[in-house]
Design a protein around this motif. Structure first.
Motif, PDB file in Angstrom:
ATOM      1  N   LEU A 260      -7.803   5.092   3.256  1.00 16.39           N
ATOM      2  CA  LEU A 260      -6.681   4.523   2.527  1.00 16.39           C
ATOM      3  C   LEU A 260      -6.368   5.482   1.383  1.00 16.39           C
ATOM      4  N   LEU A 261      -5.107   5.794   1.190  1.00 17.24           N
ATOM      5  CA  LEU A 261      -4.691   6.767   0.187  1.00 17.24           C
ATOM      6  C   LEU A 261      -3.916   6.071  -0.920  1.00 17.24           C
ATOM      7  N   SER A 262      -4.192   6.483  -2.149  1.00 19.22           N
ATOM      8  CA  SER A 262      -3.551   5.871  -3.308  1.00 19.22           C
ATOM      9  C   SER A 262      -2.359   6.700  -3.772  1.00 19.22           C
ATOM     10  N   ASP A 263      -1.201   6.074  -3.803  1.00 16.56           N
ATOM     11  CA  ASP A 263      -0.008   6.713  -4.366  1.00 16.56           C
ATOM     12  C   ASP A 263       0.325   6.081  -5.715  1.00 16.56           C
ATOM     13  N   ALA A 264      -0.722   5.838  -6.495  1.00 16.14           N
ATOM     14  CA  ALA A 264      -0.536   5.194  -7.797  1.00 16.14           C
ATOM     15  C   ALA A 264       0.375   6.008  -8.711  1.00 16.14           C
ATOM     16  N   ASP A 265       0.378   7.336  -8.553  1.00  7.01           N
ATOM     17  CA  ASP A 265       1.251   8.187  -9.368  1.00  7.01           C
ATOM     18  C   ASP A 265       2.643   8.342  -8.763  1.00  7.01           C
ATOM     19  N   LEU A 266       2.871   7.726  -7.610  1.00  2.08           N
ATOM     20  CA  LEU A 266       4.183   7.684  -6.956  1.00  2.08           C
ATOM     21  C   LEU A 266       4.665   9.053  -6.471  1.00  2.08           C
ATOM     22  N   ALA A 267       3.737   9.970  -6.229  1.00  5.69           N
ATOM     23  CA  ALA A 267       4.132  11.303  -5.769  1.00  5.69           C
ATOM     24  C   ALA A 267       4.754  11.248  -4.377  1.00  5.69           C
ATOM     25  N   LEU A 268       4.099  10.556  -3.448  1.00  9.80           N
ATOM     26  CA  LEU A 268       4.640  10.438  -2.094  1.00  9.80           C
ATOM     27  C   LEU A 268       5.903   9.586  -2.095  1.00  9.80           C
ATOM     28  N   THR A 269       5.880   8.508  -2.856  1.00  8.22           N
ATOM     29  CA  THR A 269       7.038   7.616  -2.931  1.00  8.22           C
ATOM     30  C   THR A 269       8.274   8.371  -3.395  1.00  8.22           C
ATOM     31  N   ALA A 270       8.116   9.185  -4.442  1.00  9.74           N
ATOM     32  CA  ALA A 270       9.252   9.949  -4.958  1.00  9.74           C
ATOM     33  C   ALA A 270       9.649  11.069  -4.012  1.00  9.74           C
ATOM     34  N   ALA A 271       8.664  11.705  -3.383  1.00  8.87           N
ATOM     35  CA  ALA A 271       8.958  12.832  -2.495  1.00  8.87           C
ATOM     36  C   ALA A 271       9.826  12.413  -1.317  1.00  8.87           C
ATOM     37  N   LEU A 272       9.622  11.187  -0.827  1.00  2.50           N
ATOM     38  CA  LEU A 272      10.368  10.710   0.339  1.00  2.50           C
ATOM     39  C   LEU A 272      11.384   9.623  -0.011  1.00  2.50           C
ATOM     40  N   ARG A 273      11.473   9.295  -1.298  1.00  2.00           N
ATOM     41  CA  ARG A 273      12.359   8.206  -1.742  1.00  2.00           C
ATOM     42  C   ARG A 273      12.056   6.928  -0.960  1.00  2.00           C
ATOM     43  N   LEU A 274      10.769   6.608  -0.868  1.00  2.00           N
ATOM     44  CA  LEU A 274      10.364   5.414  -0.142  1.00  2.00           C
ATOM     45  C   LEU A 274      10.773   4.168  -0.924  1.00  2.00           C
ATOM     46  N   PRO A 275      11.108   3.095  -0.240  1.00  4.00           N
ATOM     47  CA  PRO A 275      11.579   1.888  -0.923  1.00  4.00           C
ATOM     48  C   PRO A 275      10.431   1.139  -1.592  1.00  4.00           C
TER      49      PRO A 275
END
Length: 292
Positions: free
Chosen positions: A228-243
């Motif tokens: 399980l990977l933590s995107d607590a810093d929102l790096a992946l979320t921002a990189a892909l503009r995930l909802p």
């Protein structure tokens, strides 16, 4: 163009922050550098902005310490523009703006961990198919930094809102948020079908914005045999503009699944997900189509 009024001396941290990023081009530059667009010509193409305006905004962001400028060519000298730690600290601001836009501009103001099939948000997410996932590292539940994309023919990244080892850890009202429930079921379904994914040449990674210790507690309780990977810093979320949606003051990922190949190209996007167990089967079918 009218002279821009400086807010740097204003006795308000919001005003002072807007003095740096209050122009819409500056935030869009931050958005695109977070997505892995680092060079002047590529930024201009993505944004459709004039060279003069882009030059001015890049200079402002470098001077403010939001971007770093790193040469990648000597003759003539050309630069990569990358987010500094100060710039990466803006990612939660970008995600909050995106969430507000999805909820209140494109949506009806309802907090949801999903969306309608025909929504603009769903179209934006499904348009990730065929794009490349930028290189980045996320902390795993085992404490190691990991590339979300494994060195196998395919990686299945299932993004989920949050799942906890104990029921009392969930935010108040969690069960009433459409699409939020079912994260443990999703993880356990991937656990139970892990051998099938492995046989098909795929690695499974779960992603949420939870802390690694919270993810580790869930993995131990449910016997999960994949990271399980933590995107607590929102790096992946921002990189892909995930909802995302907000619950208990935290931006959380909406439920979606990406099938990514070894070259980091997103080959399949499942969003919105209304049937969790069916989505796991669909992810496996997508892997088998790619490797068959």
């Amino acid at each position: 163009m009218p002279q821009r009024t400086s807010l740097a001396d204003a006795d308000c941290s919001i005003a002072q922050a807007l003095d740096v990023v209050g122009d819409w081009w500056t935030l869009l530059i931050v958005r695109d550098t977070a997505r892995g667009v680092h060079r002047f010509d590529a930024l201009q193409q993505e944004l459709g902005v004039s060279r003069k305006v882009l030059t001015e905004r890049l200079r402002l962001l470098v001077d403010a310490g939001v971007l770093t400028r790193e040469p990648y060519q000597d003759r003539p000298v050309r630069y990569d523009y990358r987010l500094s730690p100060r710039g990466r600290a803006l990612l939660p601001v970008l995600i909050a703006l995106q969430d507000w836009g999805d909820t209140w501009v494109l949506g009806e103001g309802e907090t949801m961990a999903t969306t309608a099939e025909a929504s603009q948000e769903a179209a934006r997410v499904r348009a990730l198919k065929g794009t490349r996932l930028p290189e980045l590292l996320l902390p795993g539940s085992d404490g190691r930094l990991r590339d979300p994309v494994a060195d196998t023919p395919y990686t299945v990244l299932y993004c989920f809102p949050s799942a906890y080892a104990t029921r009392d850890a969930y935010p108040p009202g969690w069960a009433s948020i459409p699409g939020a429930s079912g994260c443990t079921l999703e993880s356990c379904t991937y656990r139970d079908q892990l051998a099938d994914f492995t046989a098909a040449g795929a690695t499974v990674h779960g992603v949420s914005v939870q802390r690694p210790d919270e993810q580790r507690a869930l993995a131990e309780k449910e016997g999960l045999r994949f990271p399980l990977l933590s995107d607590a810093d929102l790096a992946l979320t921002a990189a892909l503009r995930l909802p995302t949606f907000r619950a208990a003051g935290v931006s959380r990922l909406k439920r979606l699944t990406l099938v990514v190949d070894r070259e980091r190209t997103i080959r399949e996007v499942l969003y919105p997900i209304t049937d969790i167990e069916a989505s796991v089967r669909e992810a496996l079918k997508a892997v088998r189509r790619g490797t068959g």
